[in-house]
Design a protein around this motif. Sequence first.
Motif, PDB file in Angstrom:
ATOM      1  N   ARG A  16     -48.682  -1.042  -0.125  1.00 24.96           N
ATOM      2  CA  ARG A  16     -48.094   0.019  -0.922  1.00 24.96           C
ATOM      3  C   ARG A  16     -46.665  -0.354  -1.250  1.00 24.96           C
ATOM      4  O   ARG A  16     -45.916  -0.809  -0.393  1.00 24.96           O
ATOM      5  CB  ARG A  16     -48.106   1.339  -0.168  1.00 24.96           C
ATOM      6  CG  ARG A  16     -47.626   2.492  -1.041  1.00 24.96           C
ATOM      7  CD  ARG A  16     -47.804   3.826  -0.359  1.00 24.96           C
ATOM      8  NE  ARG A  16     -47.556   4.919  -1.246  1.00 24.96           N
ATOM      9  CZ  ARG A  16     -46.399   5.215  -1.805  1.00 24.96           C
ATOM     10  NH1 ARG A  16     -45.358   4.478  -1.577  1.00 24.96           N
ATOM     11  NH2 ARG A  16     -46.261   6.254  -2.608  1.00 24.96           N
ATOM     12  N   GLY A  17     -46.307  -0.164  -2.507  1.00 30.38           N
ATOM     13  CA  GLY A  17     -44.948  -0.419  -2.939  1.00 30.38           C
ATOM     14  C   GLY A  17     -44.472   0.684  -3.848  1.00 30.38           C
ATOM     15  O   GLY A  17     -45.248   1.261  -4.610  1.00 30.38           O
ATOM     16  N   GLU A  18     -43.178   0.959  -3.748  1.00 28.68           N
ATOM     17  CA  GLU A  18     -42.589   2.004  -4.584  1.00 28.68           C
ATOM     18  C   GLU A  18     -41.186   1.545  -4.958  1.00 28.68           C
ATOM     19  O   GLU A  18     -40.422   1.108  -4.100  1.00 28.68           O
ATOM     20  CB  GLU A  18     -42.530   3.299  -3.771  1.00 28.68           C
ATOM     21  CG  GLU A  18     -41.942   4.458  -4.498  1.00 28.68           C
ATOM     22  CD  GLU A  18     -41.973   5.718  -3.640  1.00 28.68           C
ATOM     23  OE1 GLU A  18     -40.982   6.457  -3.707  1.00 28.68           O
ATOM     24  OE2 GLU A  18     -42.955   5.964  -2.919  1.00 28.68           O
ATOM     25  N   GLU A  19     -40.878   1.610  -6.230  1.00 31.79           N
ATOM     26  CA  GLU A  19     -39.546   1.239  -6.710  1.00 31.79           C
ATOM     27  C   GLU A  19     -39.093   2.242  -7.758  1.00 31.79           C
ATOM     28  O   GLU A  19     -39.912   2.783  -8.505  1.00 31.79           O
ATOM     29  CB  GLU A  19     -39.530  -0.167  -7.309  1.00 31.79           C
ATOM     30  CG  GLU A  19     -39.582  -1.279  -6.296  1.00 31.79           C
ATOM     31  CD  GLU A  19     -38.380  -1.332  -5.368  1.00 31.79           C
ATOM     32  OE1 GLU A  19     -37.274  -0.921  -5.762  1.00 31.79           O
ATOM     33  OE2 GLU A  19     -38.562  -1.792  -4.229  1.00 31.79           O
ATOM     34  N   GLU A  20     -37.789   2.436  -7.823  1.00 31.07           N
ATOM     35  CA  GLU A  20     -37.224   3.405  -8.749  1.00 31.07           C
ATOM     36  C   GLU A  20     -35.935   2.840  -9.344  1.00 31.07           C
ATOM     37  O   GLU A  20     -35.048   2.412  -8.616  1.00 31.07           O
ATOM     38  CB  GLU A  20     -36.926   4.700  -7.984  1.00 31.07           C
ATOM     39  CG  GLU A  20     -36.398   5.805  -8.833  1.00 31.07           C
ATOM     40  CD  GLU A  20     -36.238   7.088  -8.027  1.00 31.07           C
ATOM     41  OE1 GLU A  20     -35.180   7.705  -8.164  1.00 31.07           O
ATOM     42  OE2 GLU A  20     -37.157   7.445  -7.271  1.00 31.07           O
ATOM     43  N   THR A  21     -35.875   2.798 -10.673  1.00 33.28           N
ATOM     44  CA  THR A  21     -34.672   2.352 -11.377  1.00 33.28           C
ATOM     45  C   THR A  21     -34.492   3.226 -12.614  1.00 33.28           C
ATOM     46  O   THR A  21     -35.223   4.201 -12.810  1.00 33.28           O
ATOM     47  CB  THR A  21     -34.772   0.869 -11.824  1.00 33.28           C
ATOM     48  OG1 THR A  21     -35.810   0.752 -12.794  1.00 33.28           O
ATOM     49  CG2 THR A  21     -35.028  -0.065 -10.659  1.00 33.28           C
ATOM     50  N   GLU A  22     -33.572   2.817 -13.468  1.00 33.25           N
ATOM     51  CA  GLU A  22     -33.348   3.561 -14.710  1.00 33.25           C
ATOM     52  C   GLU A  22     -34.232   3.057 -15.846  1.00 33.25           C
ATOM     53  O   GLU A  22     -34.216   3.609 -16.931  1.00 33.25           O
ATOM     54  CB  GLU A  22     -31.877   3.462 -15.102  1.00 33.25           C
ATOM     55  CG  GLU A  22     -30.967   4.169 -14.130  1.00 33.25           C
ATOM     56  CD  GLU A  22     -29.499   4.029 -14.472  1.00 33.25           C
ATOM     57  OE1 GLU A  22     -29.166   3.375 -15.477  1.00 33.25           O
ATOM     58  OE2 GLU A  22     -28.689   4.588 -13.731  1.00 33.25           O
ATOM     59  N   ASP A  23     -35.003   1.980 -15.599  1.00 36.14           N
ATOM     60  CA  ASP A  23     -35.864   1.389 -16.618  1.00 36.14           C
ATOM     61  C   ASP A  23     -37.259   1.174 -16.035  1.00 36.14           C
ATOM     62  O   ASP A  23     -37.403   0.570 -14.967  1.00 36.14           O
ATOM     63  CB  ASP A  23     -35.268   0.052 -17.082  1.00 36.14           C
ATOM     64  CG  ASP A  23     -36.164  -0.651 -18.075  1.00 36.14           C
ATOM     65  OD1 ASP A  23     -36.541  -0.040 -19.082  1.00 36.14           O
ATOM     66  OD2 ASP A  23     -36.490  -1.839 -17.820  1.00 36.14           O
ATOM     67  N   MET A  24     -38.276   1.669 -16.707  1.00 38.30           N
ATOM     68  CA  MET A  24     -39.642   1.581 -16.206  1.00 38.30           C
ATOM     69  C   MET A  24     -40.095   0.138 -16.047  1.00 38.30           C
ATOM     70  O   MET A  24     -40.740  -0.217 -15.065  1.00 38.30           O
ATOM     71  CB  MET A  24     -40.596   2.345 -17.132  1.00 38.30           C
ATOM     72  CG  MET A  24     -42.016   2.435 -16.601  1.00 38.30           C
ATOM     73  SD  MET A  24     -42.163   3.276 -15.014  1.00 38.30           S
ATOM     74  CE  MET A  24     -41.946   4.976 -15.499  1.00 38.30           C
TER      75      MET A  24
END
Length: 175
Positions: free
Chosen positions: A62-70
């Motif tokens: 499982r991986g999860e990432e969050e930024t300002e660009d999809m």
Amino acid sequence: MNIIIRGKHIELTDALKEYVTKRVGKLEKFSDEFMDVQVTLLVERDRHRVEVTAPIHGMILRGEEETEDMYSSIDMVVEKLERQIDKYRTRINKRMRSKVMKDHDVQPASTVEEPREEVVRHKKFPVKPMSVEEAIMQMNLIGHTFFVFTNSETQEMNVVYLRNNGDYGLLQPQF
């Protein structure tokens, strides 16, 4: 590999679906055992988050990432999953090598220290049935990021945990 793409608060364009399929499809080079890979794309305010869940060999990556660009979130989560797969493969290979080495009574030449996978502390605690809200309060009182308890509604063992974004999560067994 079957890639299931879902979107929350975002329109799934063909270009976005194609990019996800291309990038997440790269994981197939590591194993043919990937079945249904779940990819969730969601937008909250100006944050673009990607969550990927990929079952493989009885494990769940499982991986999860969050930024300002999809698109950069997609790239980052794929890199994270590649590192997880590499770590998993290294552990499996190390176990296989050590078994072979024991059989042949040969010492391994590598001196690279692997992370230890041993239990260093055992702890027993009384389990009292409580609500989820009580468990969260108890977890906060003891200053931990997770808490194991018996759910008073279901009479099953559950875990509440503090998520990276400050929200709480609940783990429930599924039989």
